[in-house]
Structure formats: structure tokens, C-alpha cells
Design a protein around this motif. Structure first.
Motif, PDB file in Angstrom:
ATOM      1  N   LEU B 412      42.005  19.104  17.646  1.00  0.00           N
ATOM      2  CA  LEU B 412      42.435  19.772  19.001  1.00  0.00           C
ATOM      3  C   LEU B 412      41.092  20.398  19.305  1.00  0.00           C
ATOM      4  CD1 LEU B 412      45.495  22.024  17.509  1.00  0.00           C
ATOM      5  CD2 LEU B 412      45.276  20.206  19.521  1.00  0.00           C
ATOM      6  N   VAL B 413      40.841  20.307  20.794  1.00  0.00           N
ATOM      7  CA  VAL B 413      39.782  20.833  21.129  1.00  0.00           C
ATOM      8  C   VAL B 413      39.885  21.430  22.506  1.00  0.00           C
ATOM      9  CG1 VAL B 413      38.780  18.369  21.760  1.00  0.00           C
ATOM     10  CG2 VAL B 413      37.119  20.228  21.550  1.00  0.00           C
ATOM     11  N   PRO B 414      39.377  22.606  23.009  1.00  0.00           N
ATOM     12  CA  PRO B 414      39.362  22.800  24.331  1.00  0.00           C
ATOM     13  C   PRO B 414      38.545  21.774  25.231  1.00  0.00           C
ATOM     14  CG  PRO B 414      38.488  24.763  22.845  1.00  0.00           C
ATOM     15  CD  PRO B 414      38.411  23.505  22.170  1.00  0.00           C
ATOM     16  N   GLN B 415      39.109  21.883  26.383  1.00  0.00           N
ATOM     17  CA  GLN B 415      38.668  20.789  27.391  1.00  0.00           C
ATOM     18  C   GLN B 415      37.174  20.718  27.513  1.00  0.00           C
ATOM     19  OE1 GLN B 415      40.576  20.569  31.021  1.00  0.00           O
ATOM     20  NE2 GLN B 415      42.867  20.815  30.208  1.00  0.00           N
ATOM     21  N   ASP B 416      36.561  21.993  27.610  1.00  0.00           N
ATOM     22  CA  ASP B 416      35.089  22.176  27.608  1.00  0.00           C
ATOM     23  C   ASP B 416      34.510  21.281  26.823  1.00  0.00           C
ATOM     24  OD1 ASP B 416      35.965  23.816  29.718  1.00  0.00           O
ATOM     25  OD2 ASP B 416      35.228  25.562  28.930  1.00  0.00           O
ATOM     26  N   TYR B 417      34.599  20.936  25.688  1.00  0.00           N
ATOM     27  CA  TYR B 417      33.862  20.347  24.444  1.00  0.00           C
ATOM     28  C   TYR B 417      34.438  19.042  24.335  1.00  0.00           C
ATOM     29  CZ  TYR B 417      32.903  25.295  24.051  1.00  0.00           C
ATOM     30  OH  TYR B 417      32.515  26.575  24.071  1.00  0.00           O
ATOM     31  N   LEU B 418      35.489  18.415  25.291  1.00  0.00           N
ATOM     32  CA  LEU B 418      35.898  17.060  24.890  1.00  0.00           C
ATOM     33  C   LEU B 418      35.196  16.052  24.906  1.00  0.00           C
ATOM     34  CD1 LEU B 418      38.740  15.571  24.622  1.00  0.00           C
ATOM     35  CD2 LEU B 418      38.742  15.190  27.005  1.00  0.00           C
ATOM     36  N   GLY B 419      34.130  15.965  25.669  1.00  0.00           N
ATOM     37  CA  GLY B 419      32.843  15.197  25.829  1.00  0.00           C
ATOM     38  C   GLY B 419      32.188  14.780  24.516  1.00  0.00           C
ATOM     39  N   GLY B 420      31.736  16.037  23.967  1.00  0.00           N
ATOM     40  CA  GLY B 420      30.912  16.077  22.858  1.00  0.00           C
ATOM     41  C   GLY B 420      31.664  15.450  21.715  1.00  0.00           C
ATOM     42  N   VAL B 421      32.936  15.763  21.473  1.00  0.00           N
ATOM     43  CA  VAL B 421      33.884  15.476  20.495  1.00  0.00           C
ATOM     44  C   VAL B 421      33.934  13.920  20.454  1.00  0.00           C
ATOM     45  CG1 VAL B 421      35.995  15.709  19.341  1.00  0.00           C
ATOM     46  CG2 VAL B 421      34.759  17.835  20.071  1.00  0.00           C
ATOM     47  N   ILE B 422      34.340  13.518  21.688  1.00  0.00           N
ATOM     48  CA  ILE B 422      34.558  12.104  21.840  1.00  0.00           C
ATOM     49  C   ILE B 422      33.455  11.271  21.505  1.00  0.00           C
ATOM     50  CG2 ILE B 422      34.981  10.211  23.622  1.00  0.00           C
ATOM     51  CD1 ILE B 422      37.085  11.915  25.083  1.00  0.00           C
ATOM     52  N   GLY B 423      32.077  11.823  21.903  1.00  0.00           N
ATOM     53  CA  GLY B 423      30.708  11.191  21.539  1.00  0.00           C
ATOM     54  C   GLY B 423      30.691  10.870  20.105  1.00  0.00           C
ATOM     55  N   LEU B 424      31.051  12.041  19.298  1.00  0.00           N
ATOM     56  CA  LEU B 424      30.751  12.201  17.997  1.00  0.00           C
ATOM     57  C   LEU B 424      31.674  11.045  17.260  1.00  0.00           C
ATOM     58  CD1 LEU B 424      29.726  13.591  15.209  1.00  0.00           C
ATOM     59  CD2 LEU B 424      31.803  14.927  15.506  1.00  0.00           C
ATOM     60  N   CYS B 425      32.883  11.036  17.715  1.00  0.00           N
ATOM     61  CA  CYS B 425      33.727  10.271  17.203  1.00  0.00           C
ATOM     62  C   CYS B 425      33.446   8.629  17.436  1.00  0.00           C
ATOM     63  CB  CYS B 425      35.226  10.277  17.854  1.00  0.00           C
ATOM     64  SG  CYS B 425      36.045  11.551  17.117  1.00  0.00           S
ATOM     65  N   VAL B 426      32.912   8.259  18.552  1.00  0.00           N
ATOM     66  CA  VAL B 426      32.300   6.986  18.905  1.00  0.00           C
ATOM     67  C   VAL B 426      31.105   6.806  17.816  1.00  0.00           C
ATOM     68  CG1 VAL B 426      31.060   5.553  20.542  1.00  0.00           C
ATOM     69  CG2 VAL B 426      33.087   6.902  21.232  1.00  0.00           C
ATOM     70  N   GLU B 427      30.152   7.740  17.892  1.00  0.00           N
ATOM     71  CA  GLU B 427      29.120   7.550  16.988  1.00  0.00           C
ATOM     72  C   GLU B 427      29.437   7.090  15.510  1.00  0.00           C
ATOM     73  OE1 GLU B 427      26.376  11.047  16.882  1.00  0.00           O
ATOM     74  OE2 GLU B 427      26.290  10.331  14.660  1.00  0.00           O
ATOM     75  N   LYS B 428      30.757   7.795  14.984  1.00  0.00           N
ATOM     76  CA  LYS B 428      31.185   7.662  13.523  1.00  0.00           C
ATOM     77  C   LYS B 428      32.155   6.442  13.497  1.00  0.00           C
ATOM     78  CE  LYS B 428      29.213  11.482  11.787  1.00  0.00           C
ATOM     79  NZ  LYS B 428      28.244  11.185  10.715  1.00  0.00           N
ATOM     80  N   ARG B 429      32.006   5.506  14.561  1.00  0.00           N
ATOM     81  CA  ARG B 429      32.907   4.386  14.634  1.00  0.00           C
ATOM     82  C   ARG B 429      34.534   4.328  14.719  1.00  0.00           C
ATOM     83  NH1 ARG B 429      32.563   1.080   9.855  1.00  0.00           N
ATOM     84  NH2 ARG B 429      31.519   2.875   8.509  1.00  0.00           N
ATOM     85  N   GLY B 430      34.748   5.520  15.572  1.00  0.00           N
ATOM     86  CA  GLY B 430      36.031   5.833  15.571  1.00  0.00           C
ATOM     87  C   GLY B 430      36.595   4.970  16.658  1.00  0.00           C
ATOM     88  N   VAL B 431      38.154   4.854  16.546  1.00  0.00           N
ATOM     89  CA  VAL B 431      38.941   4.184  17.584  1.00  0.00           C
ATOM     90  C   VAL B 431      39.830   5.266  17.987  1.00  0.00           C
ATOM     91  CG1 VAL B 431      40.510   2.162  18.195  1.00  0.00           C
ATOM     92  CG2 VAL B 431      38.571   1.919  16.318  1.00  0.00           C
TER      93      VAL B 431
END
Lengths: 396, 601
Positions: B412-431
Motif C-alpha cells: 500500500l503506497v500513497p500515489q505520490d510515491y508510486l513511481g519509486g515503489v514500482i521502480g524498486l519492485c522492477v529492480e528486485k525482479r518483480g512481476v
């Protein structure tokens, strides 16, 4: 009852705890002198201190005397003479006795050199440190390079054939060329002894809190590698980590420390090490540290501040801490004589150190390898007991 | 003894920092459990570590007497729950003793993923959940939005949520009234054979094992002969009582009661958590449903720096395991580190806490090896084996495929930080599996390799979202992946304890960073230390720690000896924290270098 062994040779150390100014690298018991040094009272106290100590020692010859500090050359020749006469009356005088005085190269001190000789000093150790004015300033010395040269010349002219010059290396931003330059000036002055030691940052010093820009480990090694051959080429034998001497001119007083001999220390904060051959025990004692408290102590009472008996493990370690500083090391017989322990106690550790290339053993002689002398602390750690419980009984 | 209809057993579900401890302290104060003088900060977090870190690790309980507006005195048993993702297992234990739970949500920050997960656990276990908005005194409080979030994200009615400020005390009495009226009393038969659920057990040096139990049926009193149902072992009850939160002895415990039992149990595995106590003379027919055993997710080797401490370490682990059922361990032998234990943990925080407790409470110097997850290996002979230690990976030519654990993460993340969180998940090989906008927050669902999550995901998530993102995860499946073993060689010798399993795409970079990090962590010593990273026989990175050149004291005269000795003693003490490996000494931190590599990226 085993026959009591011969006690080891005995030396006398006299501490003079005052300096004109405390050097930022110095961790010795020294205090900036405010006004005149109470030299009469101090010499009285030293002789009284010696009387107390001699009460506990029976019939032992004192072979060397070393007056160190602080800056003992701040004392007047008269005071030195009264001190040496007093010591002579209590311990007997011998011509061969080595009597060293530490001196600073300043103008005032230089003028006294000749009188010091007449007062009974026969070896002078001058704290030159460097001939480079800028370096001398950075390390907080109050003399300059010219003073240093003049001091050595004055000592020579006064008749001090037995002269040591103290030099430091690894000074702030020092290059090997600068260090070798200092060495060459010293060698030109032709003293029979040069102490060439690395400037290190000791706890409880100004430099420890505000470190100057010292050269890195590799640079210091480079300086060392450049300087040692220069000393050797001028016939100074490297006989201890930082000590170099012409043949037969090693400092006998320091050799006694490094051979694990006994010594009496008088003066503020001075340490003694004495062997009780009857009981095969070694004691360390130390005197009241602060000059004022030392002076205020009443005549006829002991100035001992603390005393501790060395545990067997400590004896081994301290024997090694001293003897392995010497290029010649120690003999197994010497070990047994000094510690009262069979050499089998240390054979496994010696073998371990040999397997690591730190020690050599030629028959009865054990000494450091070149690696061992560079990594002496690593070598000594092998001799350190696991867990370090100390036996010590403070006496106030 | 309190009539069962006037007992309420409840937990507080809250995210870290949402004010659970402060609220619990308010309850204790309102009900007079402690004098003001005894009200230290945050009474319930009693372990030193818990207070320092501001988190709850172990279940704790407190019994409070509350006089409600109907004139009756109610006994309120608060069973505390941990709030960190690593400890969700402990939560389900605590909830098993309750009929209700307070869902405490920060009135300005809104719902966080951890609370969502715990709230579902409570609902699954049939608990009545009472939503509570805390910190309503703050100017930034936005109750309407948060109520909407609770309804949308968790899916429970929240229009009748209670409003409190644990800090000022506002609404606390009203909340206790609501608790009495909304949470049902426990049910149980005092005359039936005893069934008491062991919620927690811990070892006390003076009295032996203390167990926190919930009596479901029957009664429990001193001098009763009781039996631990799974093991059949019997003990004589010495004392029973409740926590007020001081330990207060009682004549007996009845159905619905949550209290302690001391039964002279000296063996540290005598009272397993989740087990059922019954009476020997009239035993119950069946055990209570215990807790689902959790599987550890993170594995690391723990080795004593001093090999003489091996037995002490074993003893300490046994004692810790008594009240930490999630801690697993079995003996491990490493060529480099000698005898130790391979330990399984719930997550990194759990690992750090266990390590810290071992060092602090048991005075052990430990080396912890790089944490790893469990992998499945399909061998060329068709066998599937589990690998919890990179050193035990079969030779490459025996491996058909390596499968890594995949988790499903809910963030769960406030909209303002969505980009950073998605970036992190991609870096961590997330789908990405799902993304949903809920009020001001976004709910993300990702599949991620567990190995990428355990190392530093939580810290990184906090930092990319300035602390606002929260997450919860559960194991999904094992999945084949291109994984390789990365070895570290010290002076040409492979150090088994330093090997890690990594994805082949990051192996090169990881190897270089790891070798560099090791170089920083290994101090200069007598001999040059060559550090190499290798995959199989291929060296992918190489660095050198240069020899220090010398280690010698420049001056040493008579009086100096004691000071010089101290210097040596200091050097010796420094070496005690290092492990001798051939000629080289490796400090403890170097074995965890892989963690620091991740943190600096």
C-alpha cells in the motif's frame, strides 16, 4: 631450598618531570614548568626517595644511571652535581658507571653542557628530533635546526665522547629524502649513537586528538627503507628497533631494560622493576606521579604509589617485549635466569613464531627475523596469555 | 473469580508507530493497573530490545479491571501482538486467545498493509474487529478519508469506528465501553476437563518455565497435576495468576482467563507453544487447535568466534527457541568457521534480533554468515532436494535446475510515491499482478523472488516512500530461475561460509561489489590478502588488501612497559572479534558483507 640465583644487574633511573612546554606528541609524565623549578626541594626528595628504596635492597651494585624526563637539562649543573654526589654516597662510585643526561638543544641548556660533564655526567642524549625548522615547529619543539647543530657541536667540544642524538621520522608530510637529509646532518656531527624512531600518535596526547597529516603506512615504510642503509653505511649498528650505535657504544642503561634487567626508578611517576631472587618473584612499583604530590610527601616515608607482582604469564610476555626489541634477541639460559622458568614453557610458542617466519633460533639464541622485527607486536601477541587478569595491589 | 460473561479477551492490531503501545499504556492507567510512578514508558514492551527498537516481538498480556457505565466490573485481558511483517506468526498465536481485536489506524496516515494482513487473520479466526482511529488530536487527522480506506481496502464496516487520542487520553474510556459492548465474552465450561492453550512460554532463571495460557474449559489451580498433551509429560502446578501487568498470583484460572502457569518445568522444551494443557486425573479428549507451524524463510549460519563457545551457543539457542517457536536450528560444520548452527528465521529482523539476544543475553561472540532463502534443486537424477546453505549446492553438472521461492507481496503506497515503489519492485525482479487506486492510496500486488525481498526490500521500500509505503507478503511457489553460486576466495582458497546464490544477471556486478566491500572490511594485516569472486572456475573480480608493512612500537623503555602492554592488550582484544583463516584474519562483519552491498546501491 634452591640456592638463590644471582640477581640481574641493577640500573637507576631518575625522572625529572618538568619541561618548558609539553610537546604535542609526548605521553611521558612531564609538566610545563611554571616559574622556577623547585630544584633544591626536588633533589632532596629524590635522595630521600632513593634512601627509602635502598632500605629494601641489600648489597647490589648500580651499573648505570639515566636522568630522563621531561627535560632534566633544565636543572642547574649544581643540582645535578648534588644529586650525583648524593647517589654516589649511597651506592658507591665507580669510574665505569654510565651516567646519561637527557638534554634539549636550546641555548640555555647548551651553555651548561660543560658543567654537566664536570658534575659527573658522562653520556649526553640530545633531543634533536629534526634539523628542519618547519618540522620542528609543527611538532611543537622550541628549538630550531641551527640550535640542534650547535648543541651537538657544543657537546663534542665539552668533551662528551659518548653522545646520542634523538631523531624522529614519519614527521608530518615527510618524504624519504627529507628524512634521509636529517639523518645525514646527524651523521656528519659524528655522534656514537643515534636513536631514530617513528613519530607515533600515543593516547592522551594533543596529537592523538588533533592528528597532524602524518605520512601513510606505506610512506613510512619507504622512509624506513631509505634511512636504514644510510645508518648502516656509516657504521651504526642497528641493535634495537629504534637504536643505532657505533661498536661498543650501545646505551648500557637501555640495554639493561631490553635484557630484562632490574632497575630502580626514583622521581615523580618513576617505575622500578626488582627481582626477589629468594622467592623467584618479580615486582613492579611506581612512585607518586604528580610532581607537587611527590614533593609534598614527607621525608622518611615511602613515595611508592603502587606495586604489583608479575604473574608467570606476565613475566614471559614482558621478557619478550623487551628482549625481542634487540637484534641479538635472547639466549635460552638468559630466559631461565631472568624468569626462573624452564625454556620448555615457551618452546611451543617459539616454534609457532618460527613457522610464521617471525623468529629464528640458532642453538641457544633466539632472535627476531627481519619480518619479526617489523611485526614485533604480532609476534608478542603470541606470547600474550589468554584473558588478561592483572595482579596489582595499589598502595594509595 | 470473575463471571465469564464479564471477561473480554482482545488484541490490538496496529501498524508500527500507529500508537498501539501508547494506547495500551492508557488502558493500564485508566484501569489502575500501575501507579503513575510505575508507569515507565511503554510498559508492555518489556524486552530491552523491544524498547530500543520501538517494536513488539513477543506476545505479552495484561489483565485489567474496568468498571463500565453499567456498574459492573469487567476483566479485560489485553494480549499484545507484534507489528512487524517478520512476526505475523506470533500475531496468529495472540489472536487465538481472543474473541475480539481493536484495529488501530492512524487517523492521518491511513491503513497500512501489515494491518490489513493481521486484520484478515483476525477475521479468519472469527474475531470481532472494532476499528479505532487514533491520533485524532493531530491537525492532519482526516477521519472521513481513513474510514473510507478501511472500508475499501479491508472491507469491514467502519462508519461506527471509535475516535481516540492515546496521547491526550481523549476517547479512551469511551473506547473501553465500546470494547465491552461490542466484543463478545468468551465461552467455556468450568466443569469440563481442563483445556488450556499455551500462547507463549519463556524461561525465567528463578522459577523455570513460565507459560502464558488461555483457559478454554475447566479450571487450573496450584497443586493440580497437569499434562502437556502432545508430549504426555506431566508436571505439578506451583502457581497460577495474571499480569496486571505485574505478576499477580491467583487461587485459580477459569474458562476465559488469560494468565500464567508455573509448574516447575526446568527443561526448556517442556511447555511448547501452541500445545494444550490438561489435567492428569481427568484429561480432555482432544487437543485444542494449535497454531499453524510457520516455516522459516531466511537461513544463516551462526558460529561462535571462539570454538569453545559451541556448547554455550547450543544451550542458548535451546533457551531462545522455547519462546520463539519460529527459530529453527541444526548443527552445521563449515571448513572455514568450524562447528556452528544453521538457523532458520522468519526474516531479517528476526535474524538480527536472535543474533543480538544471543550476544547480549548470553554473552556470545558470533559470526553470522550471509542469509539465504531455501532453494529447491532438481538434480540430473530426477531428485528434488532443498538447499538452505549455498555451500551444500550440488556440483553444477549434477543440477538440472534451481528453483527459487517466489512470494506475493501486497503493497500500500500513497500515489505520490508510486513511481519509486514500482521502480524498486522492477529492480528486485518483480512481476506486477495487480494495481488498484483506493482513495489516496494505491494497492499493488507483485510477485517477487523471496531472496530479493529478505535482504533489504523493507528498508528500501521505506526509503523510496519516505516511510509511507507498507507491505505484507506470503509464499506463493517455487519457480525455476537462472541462478548461480558466487564464491569468494581468500588467498586462493574458497571460503564456504562466504558463498551466496544469486541470479546470473546480477552475478558479475554483485561479485565485484562484494569483493570491494570485503576489501573495506578486512583490515590490513601482516600478509597481503587477495580477495577473488568466482562463479565456478571463472574469476569475475579480484582485489587486494595490502599488507600493513609493520606493526611495532617505536619506543619502549623501563617505565613504559605497562602502557605498551595495554596497547598489546587492545590489539589482542581486536583479534578476538576476528576469525583466523589460514594466515588471514577475517572480522565478523566481513561475513555479512553481502548485506552492506545491497544497502549502498
Amino acid at each position: 631450598m634452591p640456592e638463590p640465583a644471582t640477581p640481574p644487574p641493577l640500573s637507576l633511573y631518575v625522572h625529572v618531570p618538568w619541561c618548558v612546554r609539553k610537546c604535542p606528541y609526548c605521553d611521558f609524565n612531564s609538566h610545563a614548568a611554571v616559574g622556577n623549578i623547585p630544584e633544591k626541594a626536588y633533589v632532596d626528595a629524590l635522595l630521600d626517595d632513593l634512601d627509602q628504596d635502598l632500605n629494601t635492597i641489600i648489597d647490589r651494585t648500580i651499573h648505570t644511571i639515566f636522568i630522563g624526563g621531561g627535560t632534566p637539562s633544565l636543572l642547574s649543573p649544581n643540582a645535578i652535581e648534588r644529586l650525583l654526589t648524593g647517589i654516589g654516597q649511597r651506592t658507591g662510585m665507580t669510574e665505569e658507571r654510565e651516567v646519561t643526561l637527557e638534554a634539549n638543544p636550546g641555548t640555555v641548556e647548551r651553555e651548561k653542557f660543560s658543567d654537566f660533564l664536570h658534575a659527573g655526567i658522562n653520556r649526553l642524549s640530545i633531543g634533536i628530533q629534526s634539523f628542519d625548522d618547519i618540522q620542528l615547529q609543527r611538532i611543537g619543539r622550541i628549538h630550531n635546526g641551527n640550535d640542534a647543530i650547535r648543541a651537538a657541536e657544543t657537546a663534542e667540544a665539552a668533551g662528551f665522547g659518548n653522545l646520542n642524538l634523538d631523531l624522529m621520522y614519519g614527521l608530518p608530510e615527510q618524504t624519504p629524502e627529507q628524512a634521509v637529509g636529517d639523518l645525514c646532518i646527524a651523521i656528519d656531527l659524528n655522534p656514537c649513537h643515534i636513536s631514530w624512531y617513528e613519530l607515533t600518535l600515543e593516547p592522551n596526547t594533543l596529537f592523538h586528538n588533533q592528528p597532524p597529516p602524518l605520512p601513510g603506512d606505506d610512506a613510512v615504510l619507504g622512509i624506513r627503507a631509505a634511512g636504514l642503509p644510510v645508518l648502516a653505511e656509516s657504521s651504526y649498528t642497528h641493535y634495537e628497533i629504534s637504536a643505532h650505535a657505533r661498536e661498543g657504544r650501545e646505551c648500557r642503561h637501555n640495554l639493561n631494560y631490553w635484557s630484562f634487567g632490574d632497575y630502580l626508578g626514583i622521581g615523580a611517576g618513576a617505575h622500578s622493576k626488582l627481582t626477589d631472587t629468594g622467592k623467584q618473584e618479580i615486582y613492579r612499583t611506581w612512585k607518586i606521579r604528580h610532581p607537587r604530590a611527590y614533593l609534598e610527601n614527607t621525608t622518611g616515608t615511602s613515595r611508592v604509589a603502587g606495586r604489583s607482582k608479575l604473574l608467570q604469564q606476565d613475566i614471559i610476555l614482558e621478557f619478550m617485549m623487551n628482549t625481542l626489541r634487540l637484534t641479538r634477541g635472547f639466549s635460552t639460559a638468559q630466559f631461565t635466569e631472568a624468569t626462573g622458568l624452564p625454556v620448555s614453557r615457551i618452546t611451543p610458542t617459539i616454534d609457532e613464531a618460527r613457522s610464521r617466519g617471525l623468529l629464528s633460533r640458532d642453538g641457544d639464541l633466539v632472535h627476531t627475523t627481519d619480518t619479526g622485527s617489523r611485526y614485533l607486536n604480532e609476534l608478542l601477541l603470541l606470547f600474550m596469555p589468554e584473558g588478561s587478569a592483572r595482579a596489582g595491589t595499589g598502595m594509595g | 473469580m470473575t463471571d465469564i460473561s464479564r471477561i473480554r479477551n482482545f488484541s490490538i492490531i496496529a501498524h508500527i508507530d500507529h500508537g498501539k503501545s501508547t494506547l495500551a499504556d492508557r488502558f493500564i492507567q485508566v484501569c489502575g493497573g500501575l501507579s503513575d510512578r510505575e508507569m515507565g514508558d511503554q510498559v508492555l514492551d518489556s524486552m530491552d530490545l523491544e524498547r530500543e527498537r520501538g517494536i513488539t516481538i513477543k506476545a505479552q498480556s495484561v489483565s485489567l479491571n474496568f468498571r463500565a457505565s453499567d456498574g459492573e466490573v469487567y476483566k479485560l485481558n489485553l494480549i499484545d501482538t507484534p507489528g512487524h511483517v517478520d512476526f505475523s506468526y506470533e500475531v496468529s498465536r495472540s489472536l487465538a486467545a481472543c474473541e475480539g481485536a481493536l484495529l488501530v489506524v492512524d487517523a492521518s496516515q491511513g491503513v497500512e498493509a501489515q494491518s490489513v494482513a493481521n486484520c484478515y487473520t483476525a477475521i479468519d479466526q472469527g474475531l470481532e474487529v472494532v476499528p479505532v482511529l487514533n491520533k485524532i488530536d493531530l491537525p492532519s487527522a482526516d477521519p472521513d478519508r481513513v474510514i473510507q480506506e478501511i472500508e475499501e481496502i479491508i472491507g469491514i464496516e467502519a462508519h461506527d469506528a471509535e475516535f481516540v487520542s492515546a496521547k491526550t487520553g481523549e476517547g479512551v474510556v469511551e473506547l473501553l465501553e465500546a470494547l465491552v459492548s461490542r466484543i463478545p465474552p468468551p465461552e467455556g465450561d468450568p466443569d469440563a476437563p481442563l483445556q488450556a492453550l499455551i500462547i507463549d512460554s519463556w524461561f525465567d532463571n528463578y522459577v523455570g518455565v513460565i507459560s502464558l495460557v488461555r483457559v478454554v474449559h475447566g479450571k487450573l489451580a496450584p497443586k493440580d497435576k497437569v499434562q502437556v498433551m502432545s508430549t504426555g509429560r506431566t508436571f505439578l502446578v506451583e502457581k497460577v495468576g495474571v499480569f496486571t501487568p505485574k505478576r499477580s498470583q491467583q487461587p485459580e484460572l477459569s474458562p476465559g482467563d488469560v494468565g500464567f502457569v508455573i509448574a516447575g518445568i526446568k527443561e526448556i522444551d517442556g511447555a511448547p507453544v501452541g500445545d494444550t494443557l490438561t489435567r492428569t486425573e481427568r484429561p480432555a479428549d482432544s487437543q485444542l487447535p494449535g497454531f499453524q507451524m510457520v516455516q522459516p524463510r531466511v537461513f544463516a549460519g551462526l558460529f561462535p568466534v571462539n570454538s569453545d563457545d559451541y556448547e554455550n551457543l547450543r544451550e542458548a539457542l535451546h533457551k531462545l527457541r522455547l519462546n520463539d517457536a519460529a527459530l529453527h536450528f541444526e548443527p552445521e560444520t563449515s571448513q572455514a568457521l568450524g562447528f556452528g548452527f544453521r538457523c532458520g528465521f522468519l526474516g531479517m529482523l528476526h535474524m538480527e534480533i536472535v543474533q543480538e539476544r544471543l550476544e547480549r543475553e548470553y554473552d556470545l561472540d558470533l559470526i553470522t554468515t550471509a542469509p539465504t532463502v531455501i532453494y529447491e534443486v532438481l538434480t540430473t537424477r530426477g531428485e528434488v532436494i532443498s538447499i538452505d546453505n549455498p555451500a551444500s549446492l550440488p556440483p553444477v553438472n549434477h543440477i538440472e535446475e534451481i528453483r527459487e521461492p517466489i512470494i506475493e507481496a501486497n503493497i500500500l503506497v500513497p500515489q505520490d510515491y508510486l513511481g519509486g515503489v514500482i521502480g524498486l519492485c522492477v529492480e528486485k525482479r518483480g512481476v506486477q499482478k495487480k494495481m488498484q487506486y483506493l482513495g489516496n492510496q494505491v494497492s499493488l500486488s507483485y510477485e517477487l523472488p523471496l531472496s530479493e525481498v529478505v535482504l533489504d526490500f523493507f528498508d528500501r521500500l521505506k526509503s523510496v516512500s519516505r516511510g509511507y509505503a507498507s507491505f505484507d507478503y506470503h509464499f506463493a511457489r517455487f519457480q525455476a530461475s537462472r541462478l548461480v553460486k558466487l564464491d569468494i576466495l581468500i588467498n586462493g582458497d574458497r571460503v564456504d561460509a562466504l558463498s551466496i546464490i544469486v541470479h546470473h544477471e546480477v552475478a558479475q556486478a554483485r561479485g565485484r561489489l562484494l569483493a570491494e566491500k570485503m576489501k573495506e572490511l578486512i583490515p590490513r594485516q601482516m600478509y597481503e590478502v587477495a580477495i577473488q569472486a568466482a562463479i565456478g572456475s571463472q574469476i569475475i573480480a579480484r582485489t587486494t588488501v595490502k599488507s600493513m608493512g609493520k606493526n611495532v612500537t617505536a619506543k619502549c623503555y623501563g617505565g613504559d612497559i605497562t602502557r605498551k602492554r595495554k596497547l598489546l592488550e587492545k590489539q589482542k582484544a581486536g583479534k578476538k572479534r576476528m576469525k583466523q583463516f589460514g594466515k588471514v584474519e577475517i572480522p565478523q562483519e566481513a561475513f555479512l558483507a553481502v548485506l552492506q552491498v545491497g544497502r549502498e546501491k
